[in-house]
Design a protein around this motif. Sequence first.
Motif, mmCIF file in Angstrom:
data_model
loop_
_atom_site.group_PDB
_atom_site.id
_atom_site.type_symbol
_atom_site.label_atom_id
_atom_site.label_comp_id
_atom_site.label_asym_id
_atom_site.label_seq_id
_atom_site.Cartn_x
_atom_site.Cartn_y
_atom_site.Cartn_z
ATOM 1 N N ILE A 1 -42.132 5.039 61.243
ATOM 2 C CA ILE A 1 -42.520 6.417 60.926
ATOM 3 C C ILE A 1 -41.577 7.386 61.642
ATOM 4 C CG2 ILE A 1 -44.285 8.210 61.229
ATOM 5 C CD1 ILE A 1 -45.089 6.314 59.086
ATOM 6 N N THR A 2 -41.124 8.385 60.919
ATOM 7 C CA THR A 2 -40.366 9.484 61.520
ATOM 8 C C THR A 2 -40.881 10.774 60.879
ATOM 9 O OG1 THR A 2 -38.150 10.348 62.014
ATOM 10 C CG2 THR A 2 -38.436 9.236 59.894
ATOM 11 N N ALA A 3 -40.101 11.840 60.872
ATOM 12 C CA ALA A 3 -40.609 13.100 60.321
ATOM 13 C C ALA A 3 -39.482 13.954 59.779
ATOM 14 C CB ALA A 3 -41.382 13.874 61.386
ATOM 15 N N ASP B 1 -28.127 22.634 65.879
ATOM 16 C CA ASP B 1 -28.658 21.298 66.178
ATOM 17 C C ASP B 1 -28.579 20.975 67.664
ATOM 18 O OD1 ASP B 1 -29.807 20.121 63.921
ATOM 19 O OD2 ASP B 1 -27.850 19.667 63.057
ATOM 20 N N GLU B 2 -27.537 21.482 68.314
ATOM 21 C CA GLU B 2 -27.421 21.300 69.768
ATOM 22 C C GLU B 2 -28.557 22.011 70.478
ATOM 23 O OE1 GLU B 2 -25.703 19.904 73.336
ATOM 24 O OE2 GLU B 2 -25.291 19.373 71.252
ATOM 25 N N MET B 3 -28.923 23.188 69.993
ATOM 26 C CA MET B 3 -30.039 23.926 70.581
ATOM 27 C C MET B 3 -31.333 23.125 70.455
ATOM 28 S SD MET B 3 -28.934 26.818 71.889
ATOM 29 C CE MET B 3 -30.448 27.761 72.120
ATOM 30 N N ILE C 1 -34.006 17.550 60.583
ATOM 31 C CA ILE C 1 -34.422 18.927 60.837
ATOM 32 C C ILE C 1 -33.682 19.867 59.897
ATOM 33 C CG2 ILE C 1 -34.599 20.769 62.542
ATOM 34 C CD1 ILE C 1 -34.873 18.768 64.709
ATOM 35 N N CYS C 2 -34.453 20.645 59.150
ATOM 36 C CA CYS C 2 -33.893 21.614 58.224
ATOM 37 C C CYS C 2 -33.982 23.003 58.838
ATOM 38 C CB CYS C 2 -34.669 21.567 56.895
ATOM 39 S SG CYS C 2 -34.155 22.813 55.716
ATOM 40 N N HIS C 3 -32.858 23.699 58.917
ATOM 41 C CA HIS C 3 -32.804 25.057 59.451
ATOM 42 C C HIS C 3 -32.501 26.028 58.309
ATOM 43 C CE1 HIS C 3 -32.549 23.104 63.353
ATOM 44 N NE2 HIS C 3 -31.492 22.433 62.938
ATOM 45 N N LYS C 4 -33.420 26.946 58.036
ATOM 46 C CA LYS C 4 -33.220 27.896 56.932
ATOM 47 C C LYS C 4 -33.030 29.295 57.490
ATOM 48 C CE LYS C 4 -35.791 25.256 53.503
ATOM 49 N NZ LYS C 4 -36.969 25.189 52.602
#
Length: 346
Positions: free
Chosen positions: A266-268, A293-295, A343-346
């Motif tokens: 399981i992941t997310a 992503d570094e943040m 991780i999606c950053h919008k």
Amino acid sequence: MSDKLTYKDSGVDIHAGYETVKLIKNYVKKTYTKGVVSDIGGFGSLFAIDKNEYDEPVLVSGTDGVGTKLMIAFKTDIHDTIGEDAVAMCVNDVICQGAKPLFFLDYIATGKLDPNKASDIVKGVANGCIKAGAALIGGETAEMPGLYSEGEYDIAGFCVGIVDKKKIIDGSNIVEGDILIGIPSSGIHSNGYSLVRKVFFEHKSYDVNEYVEELGSTLGEALMVPTRIYPELILDLISKFEIKGMSNITGGGFYENIPRMFPDGITADIDTKDINVLPIFKLMQREGNIDIDEMYSTFNMGIGMVMAVSAEVAENLISYLNEKNENPVIIGKTIKREGELKICHK
């Protein structure tokens, strides 16, 4: 005949130690709970467990320090909150297993003991313990001349909590489709300060006393905001809702900490669009030209605790948190997949 040497001649003043104990006694006693058996000054610290309260009591322990946030404390000369950080770093780990913090011990080491400064540090520890519902039942103050520079010290802590075996939260029943809910942090907490210092003091030459408009405070004040302490809130939630798993967002940010609660396979998928990224993180990212992503792999970005719950529980849990003015955020959902978070950053 040569002059007689004393321990004080070597740099250790035992009378400063006595003075410190006198100064901290009242702070310590304010943290005592019904389980405390011993008083300050003994060789060991005693705590009695109420065996009528648990069917199969399991002790859960955690230990940590506050890292190079200490160097900001030295720069700002703010020492009455750093102890609170030490408590938070331990109790916030322990609560992830559903354990109620019972007691805490601290360890403070310094080159030359300043009783007033040590008293400020322990005052912070005591305040943290009160917020966590834990008793400060012991500790150690070590004076080690030659090992620490003048005015410097280190602090670490150790917490023990308790949970009934059948109520341990270990993430084992997390399944695909569960909802991840984030609870806000108070600031940077106590992780990533090597990068914090690199950005603000080496790369950009800020002064800790410099007022920063977008922070609404001096830089030093923003960097010294104490780590939020979550046990009171989490214990309340556990008593009302089924929480499948929890992650304390510490060093390693989202990428390292969130997967720690998942079972194998399981992941997310995480979406950051609704996260209220705190001004200190925005400023640091801009001034350091740091990749997003570094943040998220270094800092909490405004989310200090993440909980996994079923879709059926999520709506009621969020409503309850909103009633408590907690501003929870749905940050993603679990999925069957091997590998790291996406991780999606919008």
